[in-house]
Design a protein around this motif. Structure first.
Motif, short mmCIF file in Angstrom:
data_model
loop_
_atom_site.label_atom_id
_atom_site.label_comp_id
_atom_site.label_asym_id
_atom_site.label_seq_id
_atom_site.Cartn_x
_atom_site.Cartn_y
_atom_site.Cartn_z
N GLN B 27 0.83 -1.22 0.00
CA GLN B 27 0.00 0.00 0.00
C GLN B 27 0.86 1.25 0.00
O GLN B 27 0.64 2.18 -0.79
CB GLN B 27 -0.90 0.02 1.25
N GLY B 30 3.06 1.45 -3.31
CA GLY B 30 2.22 1.63 -4.50
C GLY B 30 1.56 2.99 -4.57
O GLY B 30 1.36 3.55 -5.64
N SER B 31 1.23 3.55 -3.40
CA SER B 31 0.53 4.84 -3.41
C SER B 31 1.48 6.02 -3.30
O SER B 31 1.06 7.17 -3.33
CB SER B 31 -0.48 4.89 -2.26
N MET B 34 1.24 8.89 -5.95
CA MET B 34 0.02 9.70 -5.85
C MET B 34 0.06 10.63 -4.64
O MET B 34 -0.57 11.67 -4.61
CB MET B 34 -1.21 8.80 -5.78
N LYS B 35 0.84 10.22 -3.61
CA LYS B 35 0.99 11.09 -2.43
C LYS B 35 1.60 12.44 -2.81
O LYS B 35 1.36 13.46 -2.17
CB LYS B 35 1.88 10.41 -1.39
N GLU B 38 -1.38 14.62 -3.90
CA GLU B 38 -2.61 14.63 -3.12
C GLU B 38 -2.92 16.05 -2.64
O GLU B 38 -2.02 16.74 -2.13
CB GLU B 38 -2.45 13.71 -1.91
N HIS B 83 -7.62 6.56 -17.67
CA HIS B 83 -7.00 5.54 -16.80
C HIS B 83 -6.38 4.40 -17.60
O HIS B 83 -6.74 4.14 -18.74
CB HIS B 83 -8.05 4.99 -15.81
N ASP B 94 -9.59 6.06 -10.84
CA ASP B 94 -8.12 6.05 -10.76
C ASP B 94 -7.54 7.45 -11.00
O ASP B 94 -6.41 7.73 -10.61
CB ASP B 94 -7.51 5.08 -11.80
N VAL B 97 -7.32 11.55 -7.88
CA VAL B 97 -6.24 12.34 -7.24
C VAL B 97 -5.58 13.25 -8.28
O VAL B 97 -5.32 14.43 -8.03
CB VAL B 97 -5.19 11.39 -6.61
N TRP B 98 -5.32 12.67 -9.44
CA TRP B 98 -4.70 13.38 -10.57
C TRP B 98 -5.52 14.62 -10.93
O TRP B 98 -5.00 15.72 -11.05
CB TRP B 98 -4.64 12.37 -11.72
N TYR B 287 6.83 3.63 -9.05
CA TYR B 287 6.85 4.11 -7.67
C TYR B 287 8.26 4.15 -7.07
O TYR B 287 8.42 4.57 -5.93
CB TYR B 287 5.95 3.21 -6.79
#
Lengths: 32, 309
Positions: B27, B30-31, B34-35, B38, B83, B94, B97-98, B287
């Motif tokens: 988690q 992978g995220s 995107m953090k 955010e 996506h 998906d 956030v983008w 990532y």
């Protein structure tokens, strides 16, 4: 539980965290 | 406590902690990209219009994000996110956030669903291209209703979504002119012999099966090239192609590494303006090079300033 058992349990937890983290990285690197 | 119970406790503890640790690592890693983008989304940042309709036969919808206090007297610009998911998975969520990130920077944004190849329906890339074009048309109408004059856009996407973003930009069928495109890890050329992994995953034993799904036509080894070129971004590039920002991981084992080469060679050949950002430690998930991801995002914003006029 004896004191020795608690120490063993703590070692097991630390080991499991470390190995699990390695597995997570391997899964991400191999699967995606 | 007897020995047996003790060993059971030790074993169970190990297994539970081991699995939890693996899940948490997946988690977090992978995220991580995107953090970077955010944002704390609320009514002071913008408004989201969810599940809006556009013309298609399969009930696909799109989400629209309008920045707060956007000037209705001035021309505005759209960033469309498409996506990824190997053309058979993923969803418009998906891109949430983008979209919120670029909306927070003052651009109208949208994320779109399109027909996937796992829904038991014909879902060629031709159909997906057409659906995306229809979505843009609907966005143009909706934003006009809301009082905004959208005069240009950027298409963007990840993986399969990057392919569709480039097709939208390079086909010139968008009602809102595409000023530039930015994509990560996108396939650029559908020569079936390059796609052994995708064929294996989908259980396509023959090149003909791959070609049928991707193009919607019954093709054989002799007559496929013409259709393949029509759905492959690297074949659509010409001297009028819009600026392109692309990023690829050097350890990608989903999209073959030669895919970026096809595109870069075409962009070089026609002297198209482009920036290539290499992610040396990343595979398809992108990532492992957060510094490169930041560079990619910063460059995309520079493209907005430069090409939205």
């Amino acid at each position: 539980m004896k004191k020795r058992d608690i120490v063993i349990l703590l070692i097991i937890i630390v080991l499991a965290i470390a190995l699990g983290a390695i597995l997570g990285k391997v899964i991400l690197d191999r699967v995606i | 406590m007897n020995k047996k119970v003790k060993y059971i406790i030790f074993t169970l503890t190990f297994l539970v902690v081991f699995c939890l640790s693996a899940i948490v690592r997946i988690q977090l890693l992978g995220s991580a990209p995107m953090k970077l983008i955010e944002v704390n989304w609320n009514e002071n940042v913008g408004t989201e219009y969810a599940d809006l309709d556009y013309k298609n036969d399969n009930g696909n919808k799109y989400d629209l994000y309008i920045p707060q206090n956007l000037d209705k007297e001035r021309n505005q610009y759209l960033i469309l996110f498409i996506h990824g998911g190997s053309f058979n998975s993923g969803s418009k969520e998906d891109g949430d956030v983008w979209c919120k990130y670029y909306a927070s920077k003052g651009y109208i944004t949208a994320t779109v669903d399109y027909t996937l190849q796992n829904q038991g329906k014909e879902a060629s890339i031709f159909l997906m291209n057409e659906e995306i074009e229809n979505a843009v048309q609907a966005i143009k109408v909706k934003t006009s209703e809301l009082g905004y004059n959208v005069v240009g856009m950027a298409s963007s996407g990840v993986s399969a979504g990057g392919t569709l973003a480039m097709n939208l930009a390079y086909n010139y069928n968008s009602v809102i002119p595409v000023k530039f495109v930015f994509q990560l890890a996108a396939p650029t050329y559908f020569e079936p012999n390059d796609w052994s992994l995708l064929k294996k995953v989908n259980g396509w034993n023959l090149n003909e099966e791959f070609l049928k799904v991707m193009t919607g036509f019954d093709l054989n080894e002799k007559n496929y090239m013409e259709q393949i070129k029509k759905i492959s971004p690297s074949s659509l590039v010409n001297e009028n192609t819009v600026p392109t920002l692309l990023g690829y991981g050097l350890r990608d084992h989903c999209v073959p590494l030669n895919q970026k080469r096809y595109l870069i060679d075409s962009l070089d050949k026609y002297e198209v303006l482009y920036d290539y950002i290499e992610f040396p430690k990343s595979n398809h998930g992108m990532y492992n090079d957060l510094d490169k991801m930041q560079e990619f995002i910063d460059t995309s914003l520079k493209y907005c300033e430069r090409f939205f006029y």
